[in-house]
Write a protein that holds these residues in place. Structure first.
Motif, PDB file in Angstrom:
ATOM      1  N   MET A 169      30.843  27.562  20.855  1.00 62.24           N
ATOM      2  CA  MET A 169      29.294  28.695  20.415  1.00 62.24           C
ATOM      3  C   MET A 169      28.569  27.795  20.542  1.00 62.24           C
ATOM      4  O   MET A 169      27.140  27.784  20.982  1.00 62.24           O
ATOM      5  CB  MET A 169      29.543  28.871  19.163  1.00 62.24           C
ATOM      6  N   ALA A 170      28.094  25.972  20.770  1.00 60.11           N
ATOM      7  CA  ALA A 170      27.174  25.372  20.310  1.00 60.11           C
ATOM      8  C   ALA A 170      27.103  25.248  22.799  1.00 60.11           C
ATOM      9  O   ALA A 170      26.091  25.039  22.873  1.00 60.11           O
ATOM     10  CB  ALA A 170      27.773  24.010  20.048  1.00 60.11           C
ATOM     11  N   TRP A 171      28.302  25.734  23.558  1.00 60.62           N
ATOM     12  CA  TRP A 171      27.848  25.269  24.174  1.00 60.62           C
ATOM     13  C   TRP A 171      27.222  26.602  25.435  1.00 60.62           C
ATOM     14  O   TRP A 171      26.179  26.492  25.140  1.00 60.62           O
ATOM     15  CB  TRP A 171      29.439  25.149  25.418  1.00 60.62           C
ATOM     16  N   LEU A 172      27.596  27.882  24.765  1.00 62.02           N
ATOM     17  CA  LEU A 172      27.118  29.218  24.823  1.00 62.02           C
ATOM     18  C   LEU A 172      24.766  29.137  24.143  1.00 62.02           C
ATOM     19  O   LEU A 172      24.248  29.388  25.200  1.00 62.02           O
ATOM     20  CB  LEU A 172      27.111  30.048  24.330  1.00 62.02           C
ATOM     21  N   ASN A 173      24.862  28.283  23.236  1.00 63.67           N
ATOM     22  CA  ASN A 173      23.611  28.233  22.839  1.00 63.67           C
ATOM     23  C   ASN A 173      23.178  27.841  23.278  1.00 63.67           C
ATOM     24  O   ASN A 173      21.882  27.699  23.505  1.00 63.67           O
ATOM     25  CB  ASN A 173      24.297  28.023  21.063  1.00 63.67           C
ATOM     26  N   GLN A 174      23.069  26.841  24.152  1.00 59.90           N
ATOM     27  CA  GLN A 174      22.585  26.193  24.909  1.00 59.90           C
ATOM     28  C   GLN A 174      21.738  26.722  26.050  1.00 59.90           C
ATOM     29  O   GLN A 174      20.589  26.721  26.619  1.00 59.90           O
ATOM     30  CB  GLN A 174      23.265  24.770  25.923  1.00 59.90           C
ATOM     31  N   PHE A 175      22.418  28.179  26.557  1.00 60.33           N
ATOM     32  CA  PHE A 175      22.354  29.185  27.369  1.00 60.33           C
ATOM     33  C   PHE A 175      20.276  29.511  26.661  1.00 60.33           C
ATOM     34  O   PHE A 175      19.363  30.289  27.659  1.00 60.33           O
ATOM     35  CB  PHE A 175      22.676  29.952  28.183  1.00 60.33           C
ATOM     36  N   GLN A 176      19.951  29.372  25.267  1.00 59.49           N
ATOM     37  CA  GLN A 176      19.049  30.111  24.779  1.00 59.49           C
ATOM     38  C   GLN A 176      17.456  29.277  24.918  1.00 59.49           C
ATOM     39  O   GLN A 176      17.214  29.827  24.985  1.00 59.49           O
ATOM     40  CB  GLN A 176      19.565  30.535  23.301  1.00 59.49           C
ATOM     41  N   HIS A 177      17.850  27.931  25.202  1.00 60.31           N
ATOM     42  CA  HIS A 177      16.331  27.369  25.411  1.00 60.31           C
ATOM     43  C   HIS A 177      16.651  27.373  26.663  1.00 60.31           C
ATOM     44  O   HIS A 177      15.450  26.197  27.417  1.00 60.31           O
ATOM     45  CB  HIS A 177      16.781  25.781  24.542  1.00 60.31           C
ATOM     46  N   ILE A 178      17.305  27.691  28.152  1.00 60.42           N
ATOM     47  CA  ILE A 178      17.296  27.834  29.462  1.00 60.42           C
ATOM     48  C   ILE A 178      16.033  28.697  29.778  1.00 60.42           C
ATOM     49  O   ILE A 178      16.017  30.081  29.963  1.00 60.42           O
ATOM     50  CB  ILE A 178      18.232  27.611  30.103  1.00 60.42           C
ATOM     51  N   ARG A 179      14.682  28.984  30.212  1.00 58.73           N
ATOM     52  CA  ARG A 179      13.722  29.553  30.336  1.00 58.73           C
ATOM     53  C   ARG A 179      13.665  29.656  31.274  1.00 58.73           C
ATOM     54  O   ARG A 179      12.849  30.958  32.105  1.00 58.73           O
ATOM     55  CB  ARG A 179      12.611  29.619  29.094  1.00 58.73           C
ATOM     56  N   LYS A 181      15.737  29.420  34.396  1.00 55.54           N
ATOM     57  CA  LYS A 181      16.977  29.775  35.041  1.00 55.54           C
ATOM     58  C   LYS A 181      16.967  30.491  34.702  1.00 55.54           C
ATOM     59  O   LYS A 181      17.678  31.339  33.319  1.00 55.54           O
ATOM     60  CB  LYS A 181      17.372  28.591  35.189  1.00 55.54           C
ATOM     61  N   ASP A 182      17.751  31.698  35.715  1.00 53.71           N
ATOM     62  CA  ASP A 182      18.623  32.491  35.407  1.00 53.71           C
ATOM     63  C   ASP A 182      19.880  32.130  35.797  1.00 53.71           C
ATOM     64  O   ASP A 182      20.428  31.487  36.581  1.00 53.71           O
ATOM     65  CB  ASP A 182      18.288  34.001  36.327  1.00 53.71           C
ATOM     66  N   THR A 183      20.913  32.119  34.482  1.00 49.91           N
ATOM     67  CA  THR A 183      22.564  32.095  34.380  1.00 49.91           C
ATOM     68  C   THR A 183      23.118  33.130  34.161  1.00 49.91           C
ATOM     69  O   THR A 183      22.302  34.508  33.928  1.00 49.91           O
ATOM     70  CB  THR A 183      22.432  30.947  32.955  1.00 49.91           C
ATOM     71  N   ILE A 184      23.995  33.191  34.743  1.00 48.62           N
ATOM     72  CA  ILE A 184      25.119  34.589  35.050  1.00 48.62           C
ATOM     73  C   ILE A 184      26.383  33.526  35.242  1.00 48.62           C
ATOM     74  O   ILE A 184      26.694  33.603  35.597  1.00 48.62           O
ATOM     75  CB  ILE A 184      24.360  35.015  36.549  1.00 48.62           C
ATOM     76  N   ILE A 185      26.734  34.078  33.875  1.00 43.19           N
ATOM     77  CA  ILE A 185      27.650  34.262  33.148  1.00 43.19           C
ATOM     78  C   ILE A 185      29.249  35.670  33.668  1.00 43.19           C
ATOM     79  O   ILE A 185      29.260  36.420  33.906  1.00 43.19           O
ATOM     80  CB  ILE A 185      28.498  33.860  31.875  1.00 43.19           C
ATOM     81  N   VAL A 186      30.125  35.307  34.486  1.00 44.81           N
ATOM     82  CA  VAL A 186      31.253  36.404  34.582  1.00 44.81           C
ATOM     83  C   VAL A 186      32.260  36.206  34.778  1.00 44.81           C
ATOM     84  O   VAL A 186      33.120  34.950  34.366  1.00 44.81           O
ATOM     85  CB  VAL A 186      31.390  35.947  36.318  1.00 44.81           C
ATOM     86  N   GLY A 187      33.052  37.266  33.674  1.00 41.72           N
ATOM     87  CA  GLY A 187      34.201  37.063  33.549  1.00 41.72           C
ATOM     88  C   GLY A 187      35.355  37.940  33.140  1.00 41.72           C
ATOM     89  O   GLY A 187      34.512  39.688  33.934  1.00 41.72           O
ATOM     90  N   THR A 188      36.220  38.317  32.804  1.00 45.63           N
ATOM     91  CA  THR A 188      36.906  39.541  32.549  1.00 45.63           C
ATOM     92  C   THR A 188      37.143  40.350  31.502  1.00 45.63           C
ATOM     93  O   THR A 188      37.152  39.476  30.173  1.00 45.63           O
ATOM     94  CB  THR A 188      37.795  38.935  33.395  1.00 45.63           C
ATOM     95  N   LYS A 243      12.985  41.702  36.043  1.00 46.15           N
ATOM     96  CA  LYS A 243      11.940  40.901  36.012  1.00 46.15           C
ATOM     97  C   LYS A 243      10.897  41.289  35.802  1.00 46.15           C
ATOM     98  O   LYS A 243       9.836  40.734  36.091  1.00 46.15           O
ATOM     99  CB  LYS A 243      12.396  39.904  36.976  1.00 46.15           C
ATOM    100  N   ALA A 244      10.844  42.702  36.508  1.00 48.09           N
ATOM    101  CA  ALA A 244       9.539  43.602  37.327  1.00 48.09           C
ATOM    102  C   ALA A 244       8.858  43.818  35.993  1.00 48.09           C
ATOM    103  O   ALA A 244       7.970  43.713  35.397  1.00 48.09           O
ATOM    104  CB  ALA A 244       9.678  44.846  37.896  1.00 48.09           C
ATOM    105  N   LYS A 245      10.141  44.218  34.101  1.00 47.28           N
ATOM    106  CA  LYS A 245       9.107  44.708  33.083  1.00 47.28           C
ATOM    107  C   LYS A 245       8.528  43.879  33.085  1.00 47.28           C
ATOM    108  O   LYS A 245       8.367  43.755  31.988  1.00 47.28           O
ATOM    109  CB  LYS A 245      10.445  45.005  32.923  1.00 47.28           C
ATOM    110  N   THR A 246       9.462  42.434  32.629  1.00 39.54           N
ATOM    111  CA  THR A 246       9.316  40.938  31.795  1.00 39.54           C
ATOM    112  C   THR A 246       8.239  40.664  32.856  1.00 39.54           C
ATOM    113  O   THR A 246       7.611  39.122  31.825  1.00 39.54           O
ATOM    114  CB  THR A 246      10.474  40.139  31.772  1.00 39.54           C
ATOM    115  N   LEU A 247       7.707  40.407  33.912  1.00 35.56           N
ATOM    116  CA  LEU A 247       6.677  39.534  34.062  1.00 35.56           C
ATOM    117  C   LEU A 247       5.648  40.471  34.146  1.00 35.56           C
ATOM    118  O   LEU A 247       4.744  40.690  34.425  1.00 35.56           O
ATOM    119  CB  LEU A 247       6.832  39.214  35.761  1.00 35.56           C
TER     120      LEU A 247
END
Length: 139
Positions: free
Chosen positions: A27-37, A39-46, A131-135
């Protein structure tokens, strides 16, 4: 080997404490992604299909620890499931499921508010749409 993984009384390994520590670290590792403004981070899983307490099938990301799988949607902005959806004629078409409330029960979430329930399975076009919506300027 962390001290949290050993019993206070006997000093023996405590597997439950080890899994609890694993959940905290994930959870601490995943919470770090909230502070990366910027960059786009894509996590791929099953996805894995599990039965809940009422024997209903539910889909969750496959990862270590049930807590991590259940809390991922609260941390990230988008949860998109790429699945094969049956059409009316019986054929299957690969699609992105993007809305939380969907007919199939797949995990999905759209914090941008601009995605349809089912989108074309093209990551570049999906990111461009978000991005078109958010920008766009707020009027």
């Amino acid at each position: 080997m962390q001290p949290e993984c050993f019993s206070d009384r006997s000093g023996k390994e405590d597997k439950r404490a080890a899994y609890g520590l694993l959940a905290q670290e994930m959870m601490a590792w995943l919470n770090q992604f909230q502070h990366i403004r910027d960059k786009d981070t894509i996590i791929v899983g099953t996805l894995g299909q599990y039965l809940d307490d009422c024997d209903r099938p539910t889909w969750l990301p496959q990862c270590e620890g049930a807590k991590t799988a259940s809390e991922i949607p609260g941390i990230v902005d988008e949860v998109i499931s790429m699945v094969a959806i049956k059409k009316d004629d019986g054929t299957e078409v690969r699609s992105f499921v993007c809305q939380t409330i969907n007919s199939w029960g797949y995990p999905a979430k759209d914090r941008s508010g601009c995605l349809n329930m089912v989108e074309e399975p093209h990551l570049g076009r999906l990111l461009a749409k978000i991005k078109a919506k958010t920008l766009a300027p707020i009027v």
